[in-house]
Design a protein around this motif. Structure first.
Motif, PDB file in Angstrom:
ATOM      1  N   PRO A  71       0.805  -1.234   0.000  1.00  0.00           N
ATOM      2  CA  PRO A  71       0.000   0.000   0.000  1.00  0.00           C
ATOM      3  C   PRO A  71       0.836   1.283   0.000  1.00  0.00           C
ATOM      4  N   ARG A  72       1.912   1.294   0.784  1.00  0.00           N
ATOM      5  CA  ARG A  72       2.715   2.519   0.863  1.00  0.00           C
ATOM      6  C   ARG A  72       3.346   2.872  -0.475  1.00  0.00           C
ATOM      7  N   LYS A  75       0.683   4.142  -2.795  1.00  0.00           N
ATOM      8  CA  LYS A  75       0.189   5.474  -2.457  1.00  0.00           C
ATOM      9  C   LYS A  75       1.226   6.546  -2.768  1.00  0.00           C
ATOM     10  N   ALA A  76       2.513   6.168  -2.740  1.00  0.00           N
ATOM     11  CA  ALA A  76       3.571   7.145  -3.009  1.00  0.00           C
ATOM     12  C   ALA A  76       3.510   7.682  -4.436  1.00  0.00           C
ATOM     13  N   TYR A 103       4.517  14.399   3.996  1.00  0.00           N
ATOM     14  CA  TYR A 103       4.020  13.030   4.157  1.00  0.00           C
ATOM     15  C   TYR A 103       4.632  12.113   3.099  1.00  0.00           C
ATOM     16  N   PHE A 104       4.994  12.709   1.962  1.00  0.00           N
ATOM     17  CA  PHE A 104       5.595  11.918   0.891  1.00  0.00           C
ATOM     18  C   PHE A 104       7.124  11.883   0.996  1.00  0.00           C
TER      19      PHE A 104
ATOM     20  N   ARG B  10       5.859  12.057  10.903  1.00  0.00           N
ATOM     21  CA  ARG B  10       5.257  13.081  10.019  1.00  0.00           C
ATOM     22  C   ARG B  10       3.955  13.615  10.620  1.00  0.00           C
ATOM     23  N   PRO B  99       1.701   8.097   1.738  1.00  0.00           N
ATOM     24  CA  PRO B  99       2.394   6.888   2.220  1.00  0.00           C
ATOM     25  C   PRO B  99       2.202   6.583   3.703  1.00  0.00           C
ATOM     26  N   LEU B 100       1.585   7.462   4.464  1.00  0.00           N
ATOM     27  CA  LEU B 100       1.302   7.116   5.860  1.00  0.00           C
ATOM     28  C   LEU B 100       0.108   6.177   5.932  1.00  0.00           C
TER      29      LEU B 100
END
Ligand SMILES: Nc1ncnc2c1ncn2[C@@H]1O[C@H](COP(=O)(O)OP(=O)(O)OP(=O)(O)O)[C@@H](O)[C@H]1O
Ligand SMILES: [Mg+2]
Lengths: 307, 254
Positions: A71-72, A75-76, A103-104, B10, B99-100
């Protein structure tokens, strides 16, 4: 090459099957449109693809990665513009972009430069240090779009991005989305604006009750489901029933949308003479995606009850 | 259950940035109330209280006030604050699309709550030192202890938030859990004065071990019991931390 692949994807909310066994492939670099009436399941589908909602069954692969296990990483590379505004109201306009960039894992200076560029691009630079509360509805929308682009995504997923934008601003957004195409960015666009879908999308899927009813380029969809032209007949509540009856008895294809009846596959001369007398106003125009929408999803109440 | 990662930092940073912008509107509130309690109870009521070893009453209550108010600040932040960010502002929905993961966001909230505990604990420690002499250098460790029990209280608070249907739930959390702990955990009088039942209950309530540890730091005297209560705090922390992460994932990814 397909960059998003969903296989037999389903989603259930209690007893409601919101997404029903959807398998689709989005090609890298294309703009893929999702159309469908309210509650069709578009947002539910998108939320599964963006890893924020677990599917009931089925699998999703994005850029060759299995979403459930990565998932990470997925999502990136996604840029997401949600349907429901969730800007961070505790932060300023620019901070919304830079904090999101963080966050990225984007370094501070890069985030700042990129944030300023995006604000400029969407004509928000004057609001840069303002609070979110100080923005108008349309400005919030623009900032939401800018936020979705802050990580320079490989895939942009936009859920009704231009709702509430004035015509000029909408065109500005369309222009930006077209520019993304030149950069090779894949776009998955959910919209209720048929013109938007026709202008931007390479392919369009029409969704209804959790299922994909038809999928192709806008032009092909139009020819396949509606034809070249539509003859619009303006009707009143007084003569509507009569017009509909006339058309039915003559075996002419039409769509009944309330205050107009869309007659398909005929021109004015081919209309029965009796009808010409009844109808108030006639207009022949090229068929559009909206007609496809009505054709595929606009069942009348009686048809619903038969099911 | 899925683990959180360093990315929770973060989320912590995000909360810190917001706090740094607004702190001056919150800070007076953090200090004024414990100050009033110290003056009213410590000096006012304290004049009528005689302790067995001739200790000043205010010296007796300072450790408890320090950790209780640290706890209050955590509960404020991680019940009303977290719920507001989650349900009203939809802030978490936006962040879990980056990404969190949910676990990162929630762990970030908990560590931020613990940081609030550290800050409040430190500030009140400084204020309290105006009323009494420092008996032990161990007192310098009070801020660290505030962070340690801050993680526990934040985990418990976020757990309540994860199951709360609305803001009103927190009124019950405060009247039935937080405030009783404040009065029955040995802050104002030794537990030994209570009936046995209350004593036992009080030892389960997580503020009691915290008050004990804080008092030990102020007095610089340690016994085996302090190791035990430190372990108990760790245990409670792990349980509620895990519960908070687990339930929040179910709540946030529908
Ligand atoms: N969190 C939820 N809990 C329960 N039901 C939900 C939830 N989210 C969506 N639904 C239901 O799932 C169905 C599909 O909703 P969805 O939001 O995917 O539709 P949509 O195609 O995006 O519609 P719209 O065009 O109005 O945005 C609807 O019937 C909706 O009521
Ligand atoms: Mg939707």
């Amino acid at each position: 090459m397909a960059i998003i692949v969903t296989s037999n994807l389903s989603k259930k909310f209690k007893d409601l099957l919101a997404v029903d066994n959807v398998s689709l492939e989005v090609e890298e670099g294309e703009c893929f449109g999702l159309l469908g009436p309210n509650g069709a399941g578009k947002t539910s589908l998108i939320r599964m693809i963006t890893a924020v909602s677990p599917p009931l069954s089925g699998s999703i692969e994005v850029a060759g990665m299995d979403l459930a296990s990565h998932p990470r990483q997925v999502k990136a590379i996604l840029g997401i513009v949600p349907q429901i505004d969730n800007l961070d109201e505790d932060l300023t306009v620019l901070q919304n972009l830079t904090t999101f960039a963080r966050y990225f894992g984007i370094p501070k200076t890069v985030a700042h430069t990129r944030g300023c560029e995006l604000l400029q691009l969407f004509h928000l630079e004057e609001k840069s240090s303002g609070r979110i509360k100080e923005l108008s509805g349309g400005m919030r929308r623009l900032l939401l779009i800018a936020r979705g682009l802050v990580n320079q995504p490989r895939i942009a997923i936009l859920d009704e991005p231009t709702v509430g934008l004035d015509p000029q601003t909408r065109h500005l957004v369309w222009q930006q989305l077209t520019e993304l195409k030149e950069q090779g960015v894949t776009r998955l666009l959910c919209t209720q604006n048929m013109e938007e879908a026709a202008v931007l999308c390479d392919r369009v899927a029409v969704m209804h009750r959790g299922r994909i009813l038809s999928l192709d380029s806008p032009q092909v969809l139009i020819t396949r489901h509606v034809g070249e032209t539509v003859l619009e007949v303006a009707v009143t509540s007084a003569n509507r029933a009569k017009v509909v009856r006339e058309l039915s008895t003559h075996g002419i294809d039409f769509l009944d949308v309330g205050n107009t009846v869309k007659v398909l596959g005929v021109n004015r001369e081919q209309l029965p003479a009796t009808l010409l007398g009844t109808a108030e106003e006639l207009r022949l125009r090229p068929a559009t995606l909206e007609d496809v929408f009505f054709r595929l999803t606009g069942k009348t109440l009686e048809e619903d009850e038969e099911e | 259950m899925r683990m959180f990662s360093w990315r929770s930092f973060r989320m912590w940073q995000r909360n810190r940035d917001v706090f740094l912008r607004l702190w001056h509107s919150e800070a007076p509130g953090t200090i004024v109330e414990p100050l009033i309690i110290l003056v009213a109870m410590g000096l006012g009521l304290g004049a009528y209280v005689t302790l067995t070893d001739n200790q000043d009453y205010i010296e007796f209550i300072v450790p408890g006030i320090v950790c209780s108010y640290a706890m209050f600040s955590v509960f404020g932040e991680c019940t009303y604050g977290t719920f507001f960010r989650m349900e009203e502002r939809k802030t978490f929905d936006a962040i879990i699309a980056t990404p969190l993961n949910v676990e990162d966001v929630i762990a970030g909230e908990i560590f931020w709550g613990a940081t609030r505990s550290l800050m409040t604990g430190s500030v009140i420690l400084v204020v309290a030192l105006a009323f009494q002499q420092v008996d032990s250098w161990w007192t310098l460790l009070v801020p660290f202890l505030s962070f340690y029990h801050g993680v526990m209280f934040a985990s418990i608070a976020v757990f309540f938030t994860s199951v709360a249907p609305s803001f009103y739930t927190f009124n019950h959390v405060f009247t039935l859990f937080v405030t009783p702990m404040f009065f029955l955990s040995g802050v104002f009088f030794p537990l030994s004065d209570f009936p046995q039942v209350v004593q036992n209950l009080s030892w389960i309530a997580p503020l009691t071990p915290v008050v004990h540890l804080t008092r030990a730091l102020f007095e610089g005297e340690f016994h085996l019991i302090h190791l035990v209560v430190a372990g108990y705090i760790l245990l409670v922390t792990i349980v509620f931390f895990a519960l908070a992460l687990f339930i929040m994932r179910r709540r946030l990814t529908v």
